[in-house]
Write an enzyme that holds these catalytic residues in place. Structure first.
Site, short mmCIF file in Angstrom:
data_model
loop_
_atom_site.label_atom_id
_atom_site.label_comp_id
_atom_site.label_asym_id
_atom_site.label_seq_id
_atom_site.Cartn_x
_atom_site.Cartn_y
_atom_site.Cartn_z
CG HIS A 80 78.30 56.44 28.36
ND1 HIS A 80 77.67 57.91 28.64
CD2 HIS A 80 78.41 55.79 28.29
CE1 HIS A 80 77.91 57.19 29.26
NE2 HIS A 80 77.50 55.96 29.22
CG HIS A 106 73.24 52.09 30.52
ND1 HIS A 106 73.88 52.16 29.56
CD2 HIS A 106 73.46 52.40 31.45
CE1 HIS A 106 75.14 53.31 30.29
NE2 HIS A 106 74.64 53.07 31.38
CG HIS A 115 73.05 51.67 25.39
ND1 HIS A 115 73.17 53.09 25.80
CD2 HIS A 115 72.56 51.04 25.08
CE1 HIS A 115 71.71 53.03 26.51
NE2 HIS A 115 71.45 51.97 26.20
#
Length: 184
Positions: A80, A106, A115
């Site tokens: 991420h 998410h 996200h």
């Protein structure tokens, strides 16, 4: 009769002139101002995971390529962009949460809800090396827009992201961290 029609015409014109002005068109999407950035991933949480990523604007987002090593063989690891460009904590918690300027839930990249920093899991080979070649849509590189990822951190997690658990995907410890630094 003519007077009544003329009066109706004047009323119609008055109604049109009192309508609120049309809303201005939305601003064009922010564009990347940088041509390239690099994120050097250093080990975190006592792992041996490290690597180097190159980021470049492409189409509707940023293309990320490179290599991450020191992963478990033939495994998946969460991956991420996080909100802060700070990898100073031993466990990389200084990088904050997933990059999420739109305050979304998410999820998996490419789905309706996720996200901005959510990416697909890394997949390592038998040597514990993951080749990275992915596109992160909806973000920019440089320019300071709300969706700009320059100066933020890339995190590799110990476990795969399940794409469901809020807000982290249950991806486990942060095993590598690198700040996205513009190089040109």
């Amino acid at each position: 009769m003519r007077t009544a029609i003329a009066s109706l015409g004047l009323l119609a014109l008055a109604a049109c002139s009192s309508a609120p002005p049309a809303a201005p068109p939305p601003p064009p999407p922010a564009a990347s101002t940088a041509q390239q950035a690099v994120a050097v991933l250093a080990s975190a949480s006592g792992s041996r995971v490290s690597g180097k990523l190159t980021l470049a604007p492409m189409g509707d987002g940023v293309h990320i390529s490179g290599e991450v090593g020191g992963l478990p063989a033939n495994a998946q690891s969460g991956f991420h962009v996080h909100e802060k460009g700070d990898c100073s904590a031993v466990d990389a918690t200084s990088a904050g949460a997933h990059f999420n300027p739109a305050a979304s839930q998410h999820g998996r990249a490419g789905t309706a809800t996720h996200h901005a920093g959510d990416m697909d899991n890394l997949v390592s080979d038998a040597s514990g090396v993951a080749k990275v070649n992915m596109h992160l849509r909806g973000v920019t590189l440089g320019g300071g827009a709300a969706n700009d990822i320059a100066g933020r951190a890339v995190i590799v997690h110990a476990a795969p992201d399940d794409y469901r658990t809020q807000p982290t995907g249950n991806a486990g410890a942060r095993v590598a961290c690198g700040v996205i630094k513009v190089t040109r």
